[in-house]
Design an enzyme around this catalytic site. Structure first.
Site: not given
Ligand code: AMP
Length: 556
Positions: A186, A331, A443, A448
């Site tokens: 990650t 994940e 916040k 929010w």
């Molecule tokens: P990663 O594990 O680096 O791919 O990041 C995952 C995170 O990216 C998610 O928990 C979201 O916060 C953000 N994310 C992924 N796709 C979207 C989307 N279409 N809209 C908003 N946030 C997204």
């Protein structure tokens, strides 16, 4: 009583075997690091993946060993996807945009045995070569003629030589489908990166589900260009999906600027592409400035960060390209939801359709989701109640590799759910809408404010190139929204003009307190805006103003 059906293990090797047998002459086209365009077929890819498996066996690689890659999207990376996982070893895709200390940490943590790299990353490999504790050698993904000389890298090998010296006679082994296939860390902003270890079974189930019509809707008639990198969450599974459905693949290599992407999209008649919003920003800017169109592309998958409605509209109205808005996480292998319409949406006006498309969409079959309040109590699917988004399913992480960090699952009654860290609503049709990352929520005075809504309004302004909204500390309201904006070239847009765009569109007290214009936003290793860095830089901005004389805004 058990069913009487064959017990065939779900293995990644079966995808390339299928692609060879049923779509053997379908092309894989790659813009290479060397600069030229390379093209061959699924049949060639399968042959060279088997040669690679033999080469790895010759290097002493055994099942479960980890093999690292530092590589762009290209055919050799595709061969590693199949050769490494297919032989029962674990493909560890490393994000080359990370700092060399992080890359070293990740390679050590994964206990990588060999690391394959594109020549672009030679400086990075030189920096880590003496430091990685378990790595026995590095393999440059090129031919002998282009091999670096005097690199000082111990045990440096040449990819094409390894392939040439290895036989294509290789029978993919059969083993338990729960065996690990791929490892991806990650891109966490705090603490050490954590490894998510996919299995053959989880990857195959994800591939089936993601290819479906209401998901990414892929078929043998498609030409797919994944801009989303193969070094991060398996390019959203597209290298697997293409083999399952027999779609032609086009890999952009390192050339991700608008001009290079547009050339490739047109030359190869791409029908479907996939990437994060910041990449599409560059592409749209290019076609807008040059007056070009897309001749064949009809759909584009946008995910990784929220797709601004202005981008949806521009793709659709300016270029006839429908955005498939998708949400996922490392994940989750990564796809959790895709925004595909239901029959009832056929009646909607264009604006109403954009409102639906701005949501992250419906869960794929296999992903179960719910939203909960601070007590863990489930909230209704009314499109209004917003809470922490939890998910579970056969391609959702259960534990991080080598137990890095606490068990990610939240015990909740009889079953376990993975807390995504995202805050969302779900409407009665099951469309999930991310309002924020929990750590990005603003916040203000106990209420929010969702930063994504505020960014979307800024992004809809014709003179705004990029916008991010962060929580800035405030002496009276704890936090207030602060907008950080990159203007389009030649724009002289002012704070007042931009804030006027918010009038009548949101509750007045949601209006950002101030606007800061910058030349560029900081982007992380996966192309997302790094709000933590913006908070570090500008988090005290409103306090500084308050120390001056009047506190801006706070208009409740
Ligand atoms: P990663 O594990 O680096 O791919 O990041 C995952 C995170 O990216 C998610 O928990 C979201 O916060 C953000 N994310 C992924 N796709 C979207 C989307 N279409 N809209 C908003 N946030 C997204």
């Amino acid at each position: 009583m058990n069913g009487l059906m064959m017990q065939k293990q779900l293995l990644i090797s079966s995808l390339i075997v299928h692609a060879d047998r049923h779509h053997g002459d379908t092309e894989i086209v790659s813009r290479r690091v060397e600069g030229d365009i390379h093209r061959y077929t699924f049949r060639d890819c399968h042959r060279r993946s088997r040669q690679l498996a033999n080469a790895l066996t010759g290097l002493g690689i055994k099942p479960h060993d980890r093999i690292g890659t530092l590589a762009w999207n290209g055919y050799r990376h595709m061969e590693l996807y199949y050769g490494v996982s297919g032989m029962g070893a674990v493909l560890h895709t490393i994000n080359p945009r990370l700092h060399e200390d992080q890359v070293t940490y990740i390679a050590d943590h994964a206990e990588d045995q060999y690391i394959f790299f594109d020549l672009t990353f030679l400086p990075l490999v030189k920096a880590i070569a003496g430091r990685c504790k378990t790595v026995k050698g590095f393999i440059a993904m090129t031919d002998r003629a282009r091999m670096p000389t005097d690199s000082g890298i111990p045990g440096l090998l040449c990819y094409e030589e390894l392939i040439d010296h290895s036989s294509p006679d290789y029978a993919w082994p059969t083993f338990d489908e729960n065996t690990a296939s791929t490892l991806c860390y990650t891109s966490g902003t705090t603490g050490h990166p954590k490894g998510v270890l996919y299995s053959h079974r989880s990857s195959l189930l994800h591939t089936y589900a993601a290819a479906l019509p209401d998901a990414l809707n892929c078929s043998a008639r498609d030409v797919i260009l994944p801009v989303v990198p193969m070094f991060h969450v398996n390019a959203w599974g597209l290298p697997y999906i293409a083999c399952m459905v027999g779609a032609k693949l086009v890999f952009p290599g390192p050339a991700l600027d608008g001009k290079s992407l547009h050339e490739l999209l047109e030359a190869e008649q791409v029908t479907l592409s996939a990437g994060v919003p910041t990449v599409w920003q560059g592409l749209l800017n290019h076609v807008e400035q040059t007056g070009q169109k897309f001749a064949s592309m009809t759909r584009t998958i946008v995910g990784g960060a929220a797709c601004p409605p202005a981008m949806l509209r521009m793709f659709q109205e300016g270029y006839g390209v429908t955005v498939l808005h998708s949400w996922g996480m490392t994940e989750l292998s990564p796809i959790g939801t895709v925004c595909s319409m239901k029959t009832r949406h056929a009646q909607l006006t264009p604006q109403e359709r954009y409102d639906v498309q701005s949501k992250q969409g419906r869960a794929l079959f296999g992903v179960d989701m719910k939203i909960v309040d601070a007590n863990g109590d489930e909230l209704p699917w009314d499109g209004v109640s917003s809470g922490d988004l939890l998910v579970r399913g056969p391609w959702v992480v259960r534990d991080y590799f080598r137990n890095e960090g606490a068990c990610p699952l939240r015990a909740n009654g009889e079953t376990d759910w993975f807390p995504t860290g995202d805050v969302a609503t779900i409407d009665p049709d099951g469309f999930m809408h991310i309002t924020d990352r929990s750590k990005d929520v603003i916040k203000s005075g106990g209420e929010w404010i969702g930063s994504i809504d505020l960014e979307n309004i800024a992004m809809a302004h014709p003179e705004v190139f990029q916008a991010a909204c962060i929580a800035a500390k405030h002496p009276k309201w704890d936090e207030r929204p602060l907008l950080i904006v990159v203007r389009k070239p030649q724009s002289s847009l002012t704070r007042e003009e931009l804030l006027r765009a918010y009038e009548g569109r949101i509750a007045k007290w949601w209006t950002p307190d101030d606007v800061i214009f910058v030349d560029a936003l900081p982007l992380g290793a996966t192309g997302k805006v790094q709000k933590n860095r913006l908070r570090e830089q500008f988090g005290d901005h409103l306090l500084a103003q308050a120390d001056g004389e009047t506190v801006q805004g706070a208009c409740r």
